[in-house]
Design a protein around this motif. Structure first.
Motif, PDB file in Angstrom:
ATOM      1  N   THR A 285       0.979  -1.127  -0.056  1.00  0.00           N
ATOM      2  CA  THR A 285       0.019  -0.068  -0.039  1.00  0.00           C
ATOM      3  C   THR A 285       0.845   1.327   0.064  1.00  0.00           C
ATOM      4  O   THR A 285       0.677   2.260  -0.777  1.00  0.00           O
ATOM      5  CB  THR A 285      -0.996   0.091   1.203  1.00  0.00           C
ATOM      6  OG1 THR A 285      -1.721  -1.266   1.317  1.00  0.00           O
ATOM      7  CG2 THR A 285      -1.867   1.272   1.338  1.00  0.00           C
ATOM      8  N   SER A 289       1.162   4.140  -2.945  1.00  0.00           N
ATOM      9  CA  SER A 289       0.655   5.140  -2.968  1.00  0.00           C
ATOM     10  C   SER A 289       1.842   6.293  -3.153  1.00  0.00           C
ATOM     11  O   SER A 289       1.643   7.614  -3.383  1.00  0.00           O
ATOM     12  CB  SER A 289       0.124   5.643  -1.745  1.00  0.00           C
ATOM     13  OG  SER A 289       0.901   5.347  -0.593  1.00  0.00           O
ATOM     14  N   ILE A 402      -1.100   1.959  -8.569  1.00  0.00           N
ATOM     15  CA  ILE A 402      -1.853   1.629  -7.571  1.00  0.00           C
ATOM     16  C   ILE A 402      -2.799   0.317  -7.964  1.00  0.00           C
ATOM     17  O   ILE A 402      -3.436  -0.264  -7.158  1.00  0.00           O
ATOM     18  CB  ILE A 402      -3.239   2.973  -7.404  1.00  0.00           C
ATOM     19  CG1 ILE A 402      -3.983   2.929  -8.738  1.00  0.00           C
ATOM     20  CG2 ILE A 402      -2.246   4.223  -7.082  1.00  0.00           C
ATOM     21  CD1 ILE A 402      -5.112   3.914  -8.438  1.00  0.00           C
ATOM     22  N   ALA A 418      -4.607   4.128  -1.528  1.00  0.00           N
ATOM     23  CA  ALA A 418      -3.452   4.821  -2.095  1.00  0.00           C
ATOM     24  C   ALA A 418      -3.822   6.047  -3.077  1.00  0.00           C
ATOM     25  O   ALA A 418      -3.160   6.868  -2.854  1.00  0.00           O
ATOM     26  CB  ALA A 418      -2.767   3.704  -3.050  1.00  0.00           C
ATOM     27  N   THR A 421      -4.887   8.829  -0.541  1.00  0.00           N
ATOM     28  CA  THR A 421      -3.885   9.390   0.489  1.00  0.00           C
ATOM     29  C   THR A 421      -3.310  10.516  -0.381  1.00  0.00           C
ATOM     30  O   THR A 421      -2.913  11.379   0.394  1.00  0.00           O
ATOM     31  CB  THR A 421      -2.722   8.321   0.567  1.00  0.00           C
ATOM     32  OG1 THR A 421      -3.269   7.052   1.321  1.00  0.00           O
ATOM     33  CG2 THR A 421      -1.572   8.851   1.323  1.00  0.00           C
ATOM     34  N   SER A 422      -3.278  10.439  -1.495  1.00  0.00           N
ATOM     35  CA  SER A 422      -2.637  11.603  -2.277  1.00  0.00           C
ATOM     36  C   SER A 422      -3.365  12.718  -2.253  1.00  0.00           C
ATOM     37  O   SER A 422      -3.252  14.029  -2.320  1.00  0.00           O
ATOM     38  CB  SER A 422      -2.240  11.149  -3.867  1.00  0.00           C
ATOM     39  OG  SER A 422      -3.540  10.920  -4.694  1.00  0.00           O
TER      40      SER A 422
END
Length: 509
Positions: A285, A289, A402, A418, A421-422
């Motif tokens: 993960t 990410s 991803i 992932a 998160t960005s």
């Protein structure tokens, strides 16, 4: 007189041929490969173009699914470009600047961008549960409906608050699309050309619903849910016209990989979706990410989301013209990546692209603290173009990762988290960047690039030690490499069970 006993004629056995010896030698290798959840498809030795020709239908389907992502680019790009349009500013302005002209306040710009990032997070994290339960096609229909609603609201908006509502729907739709398409292409595309097809996603960023009606369900999802007849049907459609294609053999490859992942998950007590935060799956993960998160800290909001606005505030006479130049660079770079991703690999493109973006920030930052001369704007435009080239490599590989890095069993959840998160980092950047570049607020101008150069340095350094090579590796081979804890920079040099079987070598390198 003694008679000798009559001997029965001895049956002469044929001397084993060299081919027969090779066959016997390969049996242990094939058993070892199967134990690792891998198997041979029979197409491992095909070249890139040979694979395209052999799997014409699958290539076409993946290309069209990626083409549907044009809505992604529209919704992301419109945020930072339309806000420099005089007509748009006049319609939604809430203040006037020093020259007495209508202007958009930094707080409203921040709200528009931030709420879209929040929407992306909602879409990316919530859709994973729908995708895992009902399949990839249901997810496609869902986010198409959300995106259609967002475009309707944008078209009808006459107040900035309505545009705000449109942006949250746009964010949910785009986030759902971003976490679904790379995963679908990863599961469907032939291994040898998977990279090029994944690059098509970032290239196309509405025929969406027509495409989604026609594409088959992912065979990987069907197998994961025990829907073997549906998997067979999908494999026949995807591989229509492939010479000597054996549906049952390829179905068994999916089953092997799925059963192996489940066995490993049971041994590690990591069967639930939240296993994406634990052990090897947790590392996957993080890796999945990292490239996308890095782009948030090397200037994505500055040079991409708010491109035209940044160019305008930096003093360029024609910000739209500069945006057209950088967009053309992005387009050309995207086309190039489609053809080189599988030949040169994803690791080099991801790491070097991120490094190029960071270096461009340093140069633009230097321009912001030195005396302005006639050549300043030209140098600025040049390095804005160079930054965009770096981001093409970073973004295209990041969206591919991803889907590629995650295990087949946890792919919807890993891909969704992932990508989300960005967007968490994106929320922060979208809030503060308008203040940094707006001449009525902090007015940092070109010096804003120093902010991203400082934040982006650790992400740029770490990416070289974290990102593995995925080109030419099947999902089962990547499972093996992660399970063996191979260093990321040695992935491409390490021999997997599948490779040993193809080459007939028992040793493990």
């Amino acid at each position: 007189m003694t008679t000798q006993p009559t001997r029965e004629p001895v049956e002469e056995k044929p001397i084993p041929s060299a081919e027969h010896h090779d066959e016997l030698d390969r049996k242990p290798l094939e058993m070892e490969t199967a134990a690792m959840g891998q198997g041979l498809s029979g197409y491992e030795t095909l070249g890139l173009w040979e694979t395209v020709k052999a799997f014409k239908m699958t290539t076409f389907i993946c290309f069209m699914v990626c083409f549907s992502a044009a809505t992604d680019g529209y919704q992301i790009g419109i945020n930072g470009n339309i806000i420099a349009n005089p007509g748009f500013v006049k319609q939604f302005a809430t203040q006037v600047n020093d020259a007495g002209e209508p202007a958009l306040s930094a707080s409203i710009l921040s709200a528009w961008s931030a709420i879209m990032s929040v929407g992306q997070i909602i879409g990316m994290t919530s859709l994973a549960f729908i995708t895992d339960r009902f399949g990839r096609k249901i997810s496609m229909y869902w986010y198409w409906l959300i995106l259609a609603l967002s475009i309707l609201l944008e078209s009808l908006a006459r107040k900035w608050q309505v545009w705000l509502v449109a942006k949250i729907f746009a964010g949910i739709g785009v986030g759902s699309l971003q976490s679904t398409i790379p995963a679908y292409v990863t599961e469907v595309a032939p291994t040898r050309i998977r990279g090029g097809l994944l690059m098509c996603y970032s290239f196309w960023f509405s025929i969406m619903i027509v495409i989604y009606v026609l594409v088959p369900e992912s065979p990987a999802w069907c197998v994961n849910k025990g829907k073997y007849d549906q998997a067979r049907k999908a494999l026949r459609r995807l591989n229509y016209g492939v010479q000597d294609y054996d549906v049952e053999q390829h179905l068994q490859l999916y089953i092997l990989a799925t059963d192996h992942e489940r066995t490993v998950a049971a041994e590690q007590r990591a069967e639930k979706w939240y296993a994406i935060f634990k052990g090897t799956d947790g590392l996957r993960t993080l890796v999945a990410s990292w490239t996308l998160v890095a782009q948030q800290f090397i200037g994505l909001t500055l040079f991409s989301t708010y491109a035209s606005y940044f160019f305008l505030q930096a003093g360029l006479d024609d910000p739209f013209q500069t945006t057209c130049i950088t967009s053309s660079i992005t387009l050309a770079g995207g086309i190039t990546l489609v053809f080189i991703a599988d030949r040169f690999g994803r690791r080099l493109l991801s790491c070097s692209g991120t490094t190029i973006c960071w270096a461009a920030n340093v140069v633009v930052g230097i321009l912001g603290v030195t005396r302005e001369v006639k050549a300043t704007n030209y140098i600025f435009i040049l390095f804005a173009c160079i930054w965009n080239l770096g981001l093409v490599a970073n973004g295209a590989t990041g969206w591919g990762f991803i889907g590629e890095i995650s295990s087949q069993r946890l792919r919807p959840y890993t891909a969704g988290f992932a990508a989300a998160t960005s967007c968490v980092a994106g929320v922060i950047m979208n809030v503060i960047t308008p203040y940094m570049v707006n001449e009525s607020d902090w007015n940092w101008g070109l010096k804003t690039a120093w902010f991203y150069a400082g934040l982006g340095l650790p992400f740029t350094v770490i990416i070289w030690f974290l990102i593995p090579e995925t080109a030419g590796r099947s999902a089962a081979e990547l499972d093996e490499l992660f399970e063996r804890k191979i260093k990321p920079w040695r992935f491409h040099k390490t021999t997997t069970a599948t490779q040993r079987t193809v080459e007939g070598r028992p040793e493990c390198v």
